[in-house]
Design a protein around this motif. Structure first.
Motif, PDB file in Angstrom:
ATOM      1  N   GLN A 304       0.847  -1.188   0.000  1.00  0.00           N
ATOM      2  CA  GLN A 304       0.000   0.000   0.000  1.00  0.00           C
ATOM      3  C   GLN A 304       0.879   1.232   0.000  1.00  0.00           C
ATOM      4  N   HIS A 305       0.603   2.129  -0.929  1.00  0.00           N
ATOM      5  CA  HIS A 305       1.328   3.397  -1.029  1.00  0.00           C
ATOM      6  C   HIS A 305       0.461   4.451  -0.340  1.00  0.00           C
ATOM      7  N   VAL A 306       0.968   4.979   0.764  1.00  0.00           N
ATOM      8  CA  VAL A 306       0.142   5.778   1.668  1.00  0.00           C
ATOM      9  C   VAL A 306       0.614   7.222   1.693  1.00  0.00           C
ATOM     10  N   MET A 307      -0.328   8.145   1.672  1.00  0.00           N
ATOM     11  CA  MET A 307      -0.076   9.564   1.925  1.00  0.00           C
ATOM     12  C   MET A 307      -0.863   9.955   3.159  1.00  0.00           C
ATOM     13  N   VAL A 308      -0.208  10.686   4.060  1.00  0.00           N
ATOM     14  CA  VAL A 308      -0.859  11.106   5.294  1.00  0.00           C
ATOM     15  C   VAL A 308      -0.555  12.577   5.557  1.00  0.00           C
ATOM     16  N   ASP A 309      -1.583  13.364   5.758  1.00  0.00           N
ATOM     17  CA  ASP A 309      -1.450  14.734   6.245  1.00  0.00           C
ATOM     18  C   ASP A 309      -1.853  14.710   7.718  1.00  0.00           C
TER      19      ASP A 309
END
Length: 373
Positions: A304-309
């Motif tokens: 899983q390629h995850v982006m988190v703000d």
């Protein structure tokens, strides 16, 4: 080789920088030939060892030659640790360095200084670039701000050993330094998410601000702006895929506990996470989500390629099945929607290189646009 041999090393460094196009004018060549970089590295530096860092002290064979190599040399780890503190290796992240000379000199050339200009430098670091400025302009015209008091102290010692005594201030460089305003030139040796308006405000009309705009997905571009009579700065990126450590007040927060990646809403993605492998595309993505951090997780043979703000509480997780990408998003903002919209508009406009982008900084905001096809 002894310290007395550094003259030959300085001249060789100047030849190298001239050959690669970083060093372009005679005044800056004289500065490179005159300012001993090793004086700013007396405390040693760290070199990479697999995934760790190990110290290289001044009594180590080859130390002097390494000081004049065109490479960045890490001088501090984890905010406080210097080479003499370590016996062995350390796994923490670098927090201060002596930037590779070709980048230092390229930026000083791009700053377009002239005799009599007053310069504010944001990020003293080791003090080497400060020393070059002092040689070129004179101590009285150079002010340098450093957030770390101990780093500033060591830089002052190195500068003093070279006979330079500029004004060194300790504080948050993002607010500039009002005591010496107005400045003809401002140069930042740290990256920023947005160019602070304080820098524009403290630079006189017609003056130049040179700084690197970054994001938390690790793509960055060097911007040069000219301040107008109306207090608005206009400019462009200069290209070259350069990078600096972020200004400490703008470092990304710890990720902490990740959100439940099985929650949120799922859809087919218009673009896959692999689009972020390209420097220019990743920079464009950062314009849409400058405070998003990126990581990969592999569980049960699925990546899983995850982006988190973290601050916004928004996230996106992308997975790939064959040629098809799926995205699941949660939180108050749809992160991947924002990134896709930005990237697809950029592609529709011909994917212009960042050196064609326009940067505008007003009292209210920073705005970055690209030309339409």
């Amino acid at each position: 080789m002894t310290d007395m041999d550094s003259t030959a090393l300085r001249w060789a460094l100047a030849d190298h920088l001239a050959a690669d196009g970083s060093l372009r004018t005679e005044p800056w060549r004289k500065a490179v030939e005159a300012v001993p970089r090793h004086e700013f590295l007396r405390g040693g530096f760290f070199e990479r060892s697999a995934d760790a860092w190990r110290p290289v002290l001044a009594d180590t064979d080859g130390w002097l030659e390494r000081c004049y190599a065109d490479e960045s040399l890490v001088t501090q780890i984890a905010g406080t640790i210097v080479p003499c503190d370590i016996r062995g290796e350390i796994l923490r992240a670098p927090t201060s360095s002596s930037t590779l000379p070709s980048l230092v000199v390229r930026m000083l050339e791009d700053l377009q200084v002239e005799e009599g200009h007053r310069v504010l430098e944001i990020g003293t670091g080791t003090g080497y670039s400060t020393g070059l400025l002092c040689h070129r302009l004179g101590d009285d015209l150079v002010t340098s701000v450093e957030v770390d008091a101990e780093v500033s102290r060591r830089a002052g010692a190195g500068l003093g050993a070279c006979g330079y005594f500029p004004e060194l201030a300790v504080g948050d460089g993002l607010v500039g330094h009002k005591d010496g305003v107005p400045y003809d030139r401002l140069v930042a040796t740290c990256g920023v998410l947005e160019l602070p308006y304080a820098w524009i405000e403290q630079t006189k009309p017609g003056g130049i601000v040179l700084a690197t705009v970054c994001g938390w997905m690790h793509s960055s571009e060097l911007a040069r702006l000219t301040v107008g009579d109306d207090g608005v700065a206009h400019g462009r990126f200069l290209g070259g895929q350069i990078s600096f450590m972020l200004a400490r007040p703008q470092l990304p927060p710890p990720l902490g506990m990740l959100p439940d990646l099985e929650s949120g809403e799922e859809r087919s993605a218009r673009l896959g996470a692999d689009v972020l492998n390209g420097w220019d595309a990743r920079f464009v993505a950062q314009l849409a989500a400058p405070r998003a951090q990126r990581l990969s997780l592999t569980l049960a043979d699925k990546t899983q390629h995850v982006m988190v703000d973290v601050e916004a509480g928004a996230w996106a997780a992308l997975t790939r099945e064959g040629e098809q990408w799926t995205v699941r998003q949660g939180g108050p903002a749809q992160l991947w929607d924002q990134v896709e919209d930005h990237l697809l508009r950029w592609r529709a406009d011909g994917s212009p290189a960042p050196d064609r982008f326009e940067v505008i900084v007003t009292p209210e905001a920073q705005r970055i646009t690209w030309p339409k096809s």
